[in-house]
Write an enzyme that holds these catalytic residues in place. Structure first.
Site: not given
Lengths: 67, 67, 67, 67, 67, 67
Positions: A1-3, A41
């Site tokens: 789920m990193p951005f 993302v």
């Protein structure tokens, strides 16, 4: 789920290079931290050299004097 | 006093839609957290699909193959 | 695929309120721009009042003098 | 080593003004916190008035009605 | 001169892992775009799962129901 | 109406120093670009040295070897 947000000056960053960068950083997050690529993302911002400063002067000015 | 940054790909985001988004998020912060609309700041960044990655590939590439 | 970053001072933002905010802004992006909730990412940053300035002074200072 | 991001609407921000801003904020960080100018990075983002909201409306709308 | 901001939930991100991430993304920018590692800045933000939303709910809630 | 985000490592940044920084950058934007101080927002993020990289290594590592 990193951005991930990557900010660069535009020189030479073709669509292919940017795609390679997105793939690379997504794989890095999977390899180092086990992050799921499907929800990683990445946003790349291209910033003009007049709008980027380092050492108290713009990148435009630095390049203009050959720095 | 909240600050909100919304990042989207540009498709279909007319000035009217963006104004609606700004109004909506400002009202949401007032309703949920009691934040003062007068000092709520919202900035929308529109990011090209070549510069946005998810799942290790660009949005341009995903759309190109019908994903 | 939108990305939203909300920055607030921490006062009164319980886990429930923050969950409500995340749900609300995700629905807003779906309703206004047709964005897919499944890939909408929201990050909330809570910023101490000593680290937030408006009108040239910190929020701590404003509150201290009853502003 | 500080990183500074300044976001403004574009009106009147010439290359000279932006260079002055970069120099000024770099000097401020040196004077107030003793930060090294050589590694201080400043990025200026210019945001269209349709994409900037305050008080629940866009800056375009506020200016349109003389606010 | 690139600037990279990586946002992750804190789970398992030791100092060693974070150092590896910083080294990896800096090398990636050098390899793909020829960017100078000496001036590449990387900032990692660790965001609590209550403050991170995807699909309209918090990561805490998703994990709580085994998603 | 500018928005400024300043990111620093925490060393020595007292509440007084941060207030001075907020006042200084707000005045700078008024003096250079004529921006209204009343609506200038400044947020300071303090980032641990393990989470900040430059030159491919963390600030913690650089300091540890006396760089």
């Amino acid at each position: 789920m990193p951005f991930v947000n990557i900010r660069i000056t535009p020189d030479g960053a073709t669509a292919e290079k940017k795609a390679e960068l997105i793939r690379g950083v997504t794989e890095l997050l999977r390899d180092v931290l086990g992050k799921n690529p499907a929800t990683t993302v990445v946003i790349i911002d291209e910033v003009e050299t007049d709008n980027w400063g380092i050492g108290g002067e713009t990148v435009s000015a630095r390049r203009g004097r050959g720095a």
